[in-house]
Scaffold this motif. Sequence first.
Motif, PDB file in Angstrom:
ATOM      1  N   GLN A 314      45.603  -6.449 -24.064  1.00  0.00           N
ATOM      2  CA  GLN A 314      45.125  -6.929 -25.561  1.00  0.00           C
ATOM      3  C   GLN A 314      43.561  -7.199 -25.069  1.00  0.00           C
ATOM      4  OE1 GLN A 314      47.113  -9.858 -27.790  1.00  0.00           O
ATOM      5  NE2 GLN A 314      48.685  -9.593 -26.761  1.00  0.00           N
ATOM      6  N   LYS A 317      41.200  -4.822 -24.646  1.00  0.00           N
ATOM      7  CA  LYS A 317      40.445  -3.835 -25.844  1.00  0.00           C
ATOM      8  C   LYS A 317      39.336  -4.777 -26.411  1.00  0.00           C
ATOM      9  CE  LYS A 317      44.888  -2.128 -27.370  1.00  0.00           C
ATOM     10  NZ  LYS A 317      45.816  -2.571 -28.612  1.00  0.00           N
ATOM     11  N   ILE A 318      39.169  -6.061 -25.996  1.00  0.00           N
ATOM     12  CA  ILE A 318      38.654  -6.736 -26.170  1.00  0.00           C
ATOM     13  C   ILE A 318      37.048  -6.907 -25.371  1.00  0.00           C
ATOM     14  CG2 ILE A 318      37.875  -9.603 -26.030  1.00  0.00           C
ATOM     15  CD1 ILE A 318      40.099 -10.706 -26.309  1.00  0.00           C
ATOM     16  N   THR A 319      36.684  -6.421 -24.018  1.00  0.00           N
ATOM     17  CA  THR A 319      35.690  -5.811 -23.448  1.00  0.00           C
ATOM     18  C   THR A 319      35.330  -4.702 -24.321  1.00  0.00           C
ATOM     19  OG1 THR A 319      37.052  -4.385 -22.153  1.00  0.00           O
ATOM     20  CG2 THR A 319      37.168  -7.087 -21.554  1.00  0.00           C
ATOM     21  N   LYS A 320      36.616  -3.823 -24.449  1.00  0.00           N
ATOM     22  CA  LYS A 320      35.255  -2.527 -25.844  1.00  0.00           C
ATOM     23  C   LYS A 320      34.236  -3.143 -26.816  1.00  0.00           C
ATOM     24  CE  LYS A 320      38.652  -0.133 -23.013  1.00  0.00           C
ATOM     25  NZ  LYS A 320      40.258   0.639 -22.716  1.00  0.00           N
ATOM     26  N   LEU A 321      35.150  -4.147 -27.413  1.00  0.00           N
ATOM     27  CA  LEU A 321      34.487  -4.624 -28.989  1.00  0.00           C
ATOM     28  C   LEU A 321      32.875  -4.118 -28.530  1.00  0.00           C
ATOM     29  CD1 LEU A 321      36.226  -7.959 -29.756  1.00  0.00           C
ATOM     30  CD2 LEU A 321      36.494  -5.202 -30.566  1.00  0.00           C
ATOM     31  N   ALA A 322      32.153  -4.181 -29.664  1.00  0.00           N
ATOM     32  CA  ALA A 322      30.798  -4.179 -29.433  1.00  0.00           C
ATOM     33  C   ALA A 322      29.846  -5.248 -29.047  1.00  0.00           C
ATOM     34  CB  ALA A 322      30.087  -3.335 -31.023  1.00  0.00           C
ATOM     35  N   SER A 323      30.296  -6.273 -29.536  1.00  0.00           N
ATOM     36  CA  SER A 323      29.507  -7.908 -28.723  1.00  0.00           C
ATOM     37  C   SER A 323      29.390  -7.475 -26.930  1.00  0.00           C
ATOM     38  CB  SER A 323      29.806  -8.575 -29.257  1.00  0.00           C
ATOM     39  OG  SER A 323      31.064  -8.793 -29.420  1.00  0.00           O
ATOM     40  N   LYS A 325      30.519  -4.159 -24.290  1.00  0.00           N
ATOM     41  CA  LYS A 325      31.128  -3.336 -24.224  1.00  0.00           C
ATOM     42  C   LYS A 325      29.613  -2.428 -23.342  1.00  0.00           C
ATOM     43  CE  LYS A 325      28.888  -0.369 -27.588  1.00  0.00           C
ATOM     44  NZ  LYS A 325      29.627   1.107 -28.591  1.00  0.00           N
ATOM     45  N   ARG A 337      32.384 -17.165 -25.540  1.00  0.00           N
ATOM     46  CA  ARG A 337      32.741 -16.024 -27.279  1.00  0.00           C
ATOM     47  C   ARG A 337      33.728 -15.540 -26.539  1.00  0.00           C
ATOM     48  NH1 ARG A 337      28.761 -12.550 -28.795  1.00  0.00           N
ATOM     49  NH2 ARG A 337      28.327 -12.419 -27.051  1.00  0.00           N
ATOM     50  N   PHE A 338      33.689 -14.968 -25.229  1.00  0.00           N
ATOM     51  CA  PHE A 338      35.198 -13.986 -24.408  1.00  0.00           C
ATOM     52  C   PHE A 338      36.054 -15.238 -24.259  1.00  0.00           C
ATOM     53  CE2 PHE A 338      36.728 -12.235 -20.902  1.00  0.00           C
ATOM     54  CZ  PHE A 338      37.279 -10.647 -21.497  1.00  0.00           C
ATOM     55  N   LYS A 341      38.129 -15.999 -26.892  1.00  0.00           N
ATOM     56  CA  LYS A 341      38.656 -15.322 -26.979  1.00  0.00           C
ATOM     57  C   LYS A 341      40.234 -14.861 -26.634  1.00  0.00           C
ATOM     58  CE  LYS A 341      35.348 -12.005 -29.986  1.00  0.00           C
ATOM     59  NZ  LYS A 341      36.414 -12.412 -31.113  1.00  0.00           N
TER      60      LYS A 341
END
Length: 353
Positions: A314, A317-323, A325, A337-338, A341
């Motif tokens: 999981q 997946k967060i590291t691949k978000l637009a904000s 990546k 923010r990271f 999450k």
Amino acid sequence: MKQIKKILLNAEYATEFSIDERKTIFMVVNTKELLNKEIPNDANTRNFTGDQNKAVFQMINTLRKTPESFRIKNAGIRMIASEVIRNDNMVELWFKDGEGICNGGHTFEVCKIFGNSNAYVYITVEINLPKEELVDVSVALNMSKRVEDYSIGEKIGSQKWIRETLPNESLKYKEGDEGDYHVTDVLKVANLFKVGKDKKYCKNSINSSLVRKTAIVRENNKNQPLLNTKYLLPDIWELYKLIEDNQVIQENLPNRFTLMKKEEMKPKLTQGMVILFIFGTRYMTEINKNNIPKWKEGYSVERALMICEKISIQISKITKLASFKDMSAEFIYKDRRFHDKVKRIFADELLSH
């Protein structure tokens, strides 16, 4: 019983004088006299750092090429001893625990190997200096190159609790030490479990562990605010090392969160990401009535590692978000923010059980 060590030096010139009822010995010593000698370095804030110190190469070069100029270019060696017996230029020095070289340790180590009959060095010895002054003297004499805070901490004994808590760990406690990990790494991990005045974990501990290492070390030097973490620390430190080496987590996360350490030739998870995982495991712990962090019932190092492996998917997946990546690993794990999450992922996982 205190250990006492005796050193005999045959000086080219030796004199003694007293100021304010304190005796000082000054000597001019042929560097050949220091070959293979063993003089305690206990009064020094630093250990020998070898090739890490540029002055070492310069001293070796001088001894080999222009030995006659060595005493002119070198600041000499300063020592602290308990007693001295002087017979003309033959000087016998007695050192107790905590005494010895307090400045010029690199000069001594170089002369011990490369000393020769054409080079001389100045040696000054302060006799019977009060024990409570040793730390201040050593730190002051090493100010030409700023002494690191963790080295000061080792000298004043503020890291003793870490030695007692992790007696078998290979840690670097001061400049020049050898070890697999740095004492500041342990402090950053312990800081994640720092208990505040409200008897809760400090809210900003993750940020300080990631970007404010110096502040953590200085606080420990001052009053050891992390002392109550010592009961949980052996487990958490073991978990830190297991996460760092865990292949499942490394494979689940993008490659930019894995580094190859040359000395070990095996991949390691970046420290920032390991600290984030450890931060998440706080949800598996609680603070008892004595303000001491401990595992919640049913949790352990083994279970915490299994949960970290599971949720690493999981987190990936967060590291691949637009904000995130296009951000470097360092910027991602420092991003608040990271942090939020990752905390939510841990909280949701533990609430589901």
